[in-house]
Motif scaffolding. Structure first.
Motif, PDB file in Angstrom:
ATOM      1  N   GLY A   1       2.836   1.099   5.514  1.00  0.00           N
ATOM      2  CA  GLY A   1       3.677  -0.082   5.858  1.00  0.00           C
ATOM      3  C   GLY A   1       5.074   1.569   4.349  1.00  0.00           C
ATOM      4  O   GLY A   1       5.789   1.891   4.710  1.00  0.00           O
ATOM      5  N   ILE A   2       4.725   0.449   3.054  1.00  0.00           N
ATOM      6  CA  ILE A   2       6.042   0.493   2.404  1.00  0.00           C
ATOM      7  C   ILE A   2       5.813   1.487   0.969  1.00  0.00           C
ATOM      8  O   ILE A   2       4.568   0.733   0.620  1.00  0.00           O
ATOM      9  N   CYS A   3       6.487   2.626   0.313  1.00  0.00           N
ATOM     10  CA  CYS A   3       6.135   3.281  -0.593  1.00  0.00           C
ATOM     11  C   CYS A   3       7.259   3.444  -1.510  1.00  0.00           C
ATOM     12  O   CYS A   3       7.986   4.711  -0.829  1.00  0.00           O
ATOM     13  N   SER A   4       7.584   2.535  -2.148  1.00  0.00           N
ATOM     14  CA  SER A   4       8.892   2.446  -2.478  1.00  0.00           C
ATOM     15  C   SER A   4       8.626   2.614  -4.167  1.00  0.00           C
ATOM     16  O   SER A   4       9.405   2.714  -4.561  1.00  0.00           O
ATOM     17  N   GLY A   5       7.953   3.841  -4.619  1.00  0.00           N
ATOM     18  CA  GLY A   5       7.974   4.524  -5.605  1.00  0.00           C
ATOM     19  C   GLY A   5       7.407   3.678  -7.276  1.00  0.00           C
ATOM     20  O   GLY A   5       7.317   4.007  -7.874  1.00  0.00           O
ATOM     21  N   GLY A   6       7.165   1.887  -6.706  1.00  0.00           N
ATOM     22  CA  GLY A   6       6.110   1.648  -7.748  1.00  0.00           C
ATOM     23  C   GLY A   6       4.514   1.902  -7.482  1.00  0.00           C
ATOM     24  O   GLY A   6       4.390   1.837  -6.199  1.00  0.00           O
TER      25      GLY A   6
END
Length: 123
Positions: free
Chosen positions: A98-103
């Motif tokens: 999925g998504i890994c945006s830094g948080g």
């Protein structure tokens, strides 16, 4: 479509190590990968994630300096090295695409999930 399969879970003593693998069929390279875990009676929690864009990783505080994510180049495989395992670490570990945006990764940001692999820490 991405089909994920985790492996590498086992029973170890406190302080022990494991290497979890997440292998994929389909196009994994375009997705960020997250690792989550769920202990009996508890909600699923994020552990770490790795961005597909720049390779940056995020770890929750309780596993920093003990767990390490890596990606096997162009292979459709991601790994989670678990060192110095503690009594709070057991559970079913899942990888997800999925998504890994830094948080902190959120389960709803992940479209594809593996079936999980069991990690047990016991003396």
């Amino acid at each position: 479509q991405v089909h994920l399969v985790e492996s590498g879970g086992d029973s170890v003593q406190p302080g022990g190590s494991l290497r979890l693998s997440c292998s994929a069929s389909g196009t994994m390279l375009t997705y960020s990968i997250g690792w989550f875990r769920q202990a009996p009676g508890k909600e699923r929690e994020a552990v770490s994630c790795m961005s597909s864009q720049d390779g940056l990783t995020f770890y929750i505080d309780s596993v920093k300096d003990r767990f390490t994510m890596s990606r096997a180049g162009r292979q459709n495989a991601v790994y989670l090295q678990l060192n110095n395992l503690k009594p709070d670490d057991p559970g079913i570990y899942y990888c997800a695409a999925g998504i890994c945006s830094g948080g902190i990764p959120r389960p709803y940001e992940y479209d594809y999930w593996g079936q999980g692999t069991q990690v047990t820490v016991s003396s």
